[in-house]
Design an enzyme around this catalytic site. Structure first.
Site, PDB file in Angstrom:
ATOM      1  N   GLY A  11     110.491  74.083 -81.017  1.00  0.00           N
ATOM      2  CA  GLY A  11     110.352  74.438 -79.602  1.00  0.00           C
ATOM      3  C   GLY A  11     111.629  74.974 -78.985  1.00  0.00           C
ATOM      4  O   GLY A  11     111.597  75.904 -78.163  1.00  0.00           O
ATOM      5  N   ASN A  12     112.789  74.424 -79.389  1.00  0.00           N
ATOM      6  CA  ASN A  12     114.047  74.815 -78.739  1.00  0.00           C
ATOM      7  C   ASN A  12     114.478  76.247 -79.083  1.00  0.00           C
ATOM      8  O   ASN A  12     115.356  76.793 -78.440  1.00  0.00           O
ATOM      9  CB  ASN A  12     115.170  73.825 -79.082  1.00  0.00           C
ATOM     10  CG  ASN A  12     115.598  73.901 -80.534  1.00  0.00           C
ATOM     11  OD1 ASN A  12     114.769  74.079 -81.427  1.00  0.00           O
ATOM     12  ND2 ASN A  12     116.881  73.779 -80.775  1.00  0.00           N
ATOM     13  N   LYS A 129      96.442  64.159 -80.131  1.00  0.00           N
ATOM     14  CA  LYS A 129      97.495  65.049 -79.623  1.00  0.00           C
ATOM     15  C   LYS A 129      97.253  65.379 -78.138  1.00  0.00           C
ATOM     16  O   LYS A 129      96.284  66.066 -77.805  1.00  0.00           O
ATOM     17  CB  LYS A 129      97.462  66.335 -80.472  1.00  0.00           C
ATOM     18  CG  LYS A 129      98.622  67.247 -80.254  1.00  0.00           C
ATOM     19  CD  LYS A 129      99.854  66.800 -80.994  1.00  0.00           C
ATOM     20  CE  LYS A 129     101.018  67.684 -80.594  1.00  0.00           C
ATOM     21  NZ  LYS A 129     102.298  67.161 -81.001  1.00  0.00           N
ATOM     22  N   LYS A 214     102.811  72.840 -86.160  1.00  0.00           N
ATOM     23  CA  LYS A 214     103.366  74.060 -86.761  1.00  0.00           C
ATOM     24  C   LYS A 214     104.058  73.775 -88.095  1.00  0.00           C
ATOM     25  O   LYS A 214     104.118  74.645 -88.960  1.00  0.00           O
ATOM     26  CB  LYS A 214     104.314  74.778 -85.791  1.00  0.00           C
ATOM     27  CG  LYS A 214     105.643  74.096 -85.541  1.00  0.00           C
ATOM     28  CD  LYS A 214     106.798  74.799 -86.183  1.00  0.00           C
ATOM     29  CE  LYS A 214     108.100  74.062 -86.100  1.00  0.00           C
ATOM     30  NZ  LYS A 214     108.225  72.704 -85.655  1.00  0.00           N
ATOM     31  N   LYS A 276     107.602  67.285 -90.363  1.00  0.00           N
ATOM     32  CA  LYS A 276     108.582  68.159 -91.031  1.00  0.00           C
ATOM     33  C   LYS A 276     108.819  67.681 -92.464  1.00  0.00           C
ATOM     34  O   LYS A 276     108.812  68.477 -93.406  1.00  0.00           O
ATOM     35  CB  LYS A 276     109.908  68.176 -90.261  1.00  0.00           C
ATOM     36  CG  LYS A 276     109.764  68.762 -88.865  1.00  0.00           C
ATOM     37  CD  LYS A 276     111.111  68.896 -88.173  1.00  0.00           C
ATOM     38  CE  LYS A 276     110.950  68.929 -86.662  1.00  0.00           C
ATOM     39  NZ  LYS A 276     109.875  69.751 -86.142  1.00  0.00           N
TER      40      LYS A 276
HETATM   41  P1  ADP Z   1     110.381  70.769 -83.004  1.00  0.00           P
HETATM   42  O1  ADP Z   1     110.023  71.436 -81.731  1.00  0.00           O
HETATM   43  O2  ADP Z   1     111.549  71.402 -83.677  1.00  0.00           O
HETATM   44  O3  ADP Z   1     109.204  70.560 -83.918  1.00  0.00           O
HETATM   45  P2  ADP Z   1     110.341  67.893 -82.559  1.00  0.00           P
HETATM   46  O4  ADP Z   1     110.725  67.283 -81.249  1.00  0.00           O
HETATM   47  O5  ADP Z   1     108.907  67.896 -82.919  1.00  0.00           O
HETATM   48  O6  ADP Z   1     110.955  69.346 -82.570  1.00  0.00           O
HETATM   49  O7  ADP Z   1     111.145  67.167 -83.740  1.00  0.00           O
HETATM   50  C1  ADP Z   1     112.563  67.075 -83.709  1.00  0.00           C
HETATM   51  C2  ADP Z   1     113.010  65.727 -83.139  1.00  0.00           C
HETATM   52  O8  ADP Z   1     112.707  64.684 -84.057  1.00  0.00           O
HETATM   53  C3  ADP Z   1     114.486  65.562 -82.913  1.00  0.00           C
HETATM   54  O9  ADP Z   1     114.893  66.089 -81.677  1.00  0.00           O
HETATM   55  C4  ADP Z   1     114.675  64.040 -82.955  1.00  0.00           C
HETATM   56  O10 ADP Z   1     114.740  63.520 -81.652  1.00  0.00           O
HETATM   57  C5  ADP Z   1     113.402  63.535 -83.594  1.00  0.00           C
HETATM   58  N1  ADP Z   1     113.568  62.616 -84.707  1.00  0.00           N
HETATM   59  C6  ADP Z   1     112.717  61.596 -84.945  1.00  0.00           C
HETATM   60  N2  ADP Z   1     113.063  60.925 -86.043  1.00  0.00           N
HETATM   61  C7  ADP Z   1     114.162  61.535 -86.540  1.00  0.00           C
HETATM   62  C8  ADP Z   1     114.982  61.282 -87.690  1.00  0.00           C
HETATM   63  N3  ADP Z   1     114.712  60.285 -88.543  1.00  0.00           N
HETATM   64  N4  ADP Z   1     116.029  62.092 -87.900  1.00  0.00           N
HETATM   65  C9  ADP Z   1     116.294  63.113 -87.056  1.00  0.00           C
HETATM   66  N5  ADP Z   1     115.554  63.396 -85.950  1.00  0.00           N
HETATM   67  C10 ADP Z   1     114.496  62.614 -85.686  1.00  0.00           C
HETATM   68 MG    MG Z   2     107.407  69.411 -83.375  1.00  0.00          MG
END
Ligand code: ADP
Ligand code: MG
Length: 313
Positions: A11-12, A129, A214, A276
């Protein structure tokens, strides 16, 4: 041989947390993201791109909700397609401009993508969701009856519709995407995980009220184009154990076996880091060479093994 990389943008890459979502803000974020991606291209990496659409599809749903007494509101699948077109446009133009600045003449094209999901995916039994605007308790009851939606109390902040998040089975436009990529086009595809569709008994497709993470779409796309590397770019530089706790420990690299163990131990929550890591595992088990999770600014360093978290088979 130049390495091929499927880049999955979080998202960022399009919108930062405190921003409102103006066209200027989104274009500027996308431009910076494209500048970074062009650095990879300039180093000889062949890339394809996918991206999230959460905030954008949320805004489109809200616009439809606000305007519903004047213009018919569009269903979720149509809104998802709209978001792919909007983000694809911004990215396609920004990539063109950044490639041009770098003196690179490489075609860029967005493929509006549908992803096939299975009717018997367990996700359809339990929608999880949250999407779209918040509603009052009264509106929530009305929507449950009138539209048959599942509307839940979203941690005290109001009522929100929840939809299933199934795992995609295949990409409908797969062969086109693959062909374009093999010809050397930078393809932008599977935005927001793709629009989820179901096939009926005759094979005809129809959009379904669901969303796809995604990251799950990214694993499928990376496998489809036989990418060497799945590069997931988000807002943290490394995946961590005990994330956000005093004993947080960043991970430089891990095997799929270790990743599965940490997943089972609950280090990677659903809806953020979980999908991820799961996607990385799925991509590697389907024959991928390496999966990397890192932030946009560290992408090139991470490809060189100097940053981020790398997952191996
Ligand atoms: P994106 O839009 O890139 O999919 P998400 O918010 O879905 O972003 O996922 C990224 C976030 O996951 C990070 O900002 C962090 O806060 C969170 N996160 C949760 N668990 C972990 C972890 N074990 N290590 C790193 N980040 C984590
Ligand atoms: Mg995400």
């Amino acid at each position: 041989m130049s390495r091929s990389v499927l880049i999955a943008l979080g998202g960022n890459a399009i919108l930062q947390h405190k921003e409102k979502g103006t066209s200027e803000e989104q274009f500027e974020n996308v431009r910076k993201t494209c500048e970074e991606m062009v650095r990879l291209v300039a180093e000889g990496y062949r890339i394809a791109i996918t991206h999230g659409n959460g905030p954008q599809v949320g805004d489109i749903l809200l616009k439809n909700e606000i305007a519903k007494n004047t213009l018919p509101a569009m269903p979720l699948d149509v809104c998802g397609a709209e978001s792919q077109g909007m983000i694809g446009y911004m990215m396609q133009q920004s990539m063109y401009n950044e490639l041009r600045k770098a003196g690179l003449n490489i075609p860029v094209a967005t493929v509006l993508t549908q992803t096939l999901v299975r009717k018997d995916d367990p996700a359809f039994q339990s929608p999880t969701k949250p999407i779209g605007p918040f509603y009052t308790a009264m509106e929530a009851s009305r929507l449950r009856v009138e539209k048959g939606w599942t509307v839940i109390n979203d941690s005290g902040r109001g009522y929100r519709r929840v939809v299933p998040s199934p795992i995609p089975a295949s990409i409908t436009e797969g062969s086109v995407i693959k062909e374009l990529f093999n010809q050397g086009t930078i393809v932008i595809a599977c935005g927001g995980g793709g629009v989820p569709v179901l096939a009926d008994e005759n094979g005809a497709l129809q959009g379904v009220e669901a969303v796809i993470d995604k990251d799950h779409g990214a694993a499928l796309l990376a496998t489809l184009i036989s990418a060497d590397i799945l590069l997931i770019l988000t807002d943290v530089e490394k995946v961590a154990l005990n994330y956000g706790r005093p004993n947080q420990k960043d991970i430089d690299d891990m095997t799929t076996g270790e990743a599965k163990m940490y997943l089972a131990e609950g280090h990677f929550p659903g809806g953020s880091m979980g999908p991820k890591v799961e996607s990385a595992i799925r991509f590697l088990e389907a024959g991928g060479e390496r999966a990397i999770i890192t932030s946009i600014g560290r992408a090139l360093d991470a490809l060189k093994g100097k940053a981020g978290t790398t997952i191996y088979r």
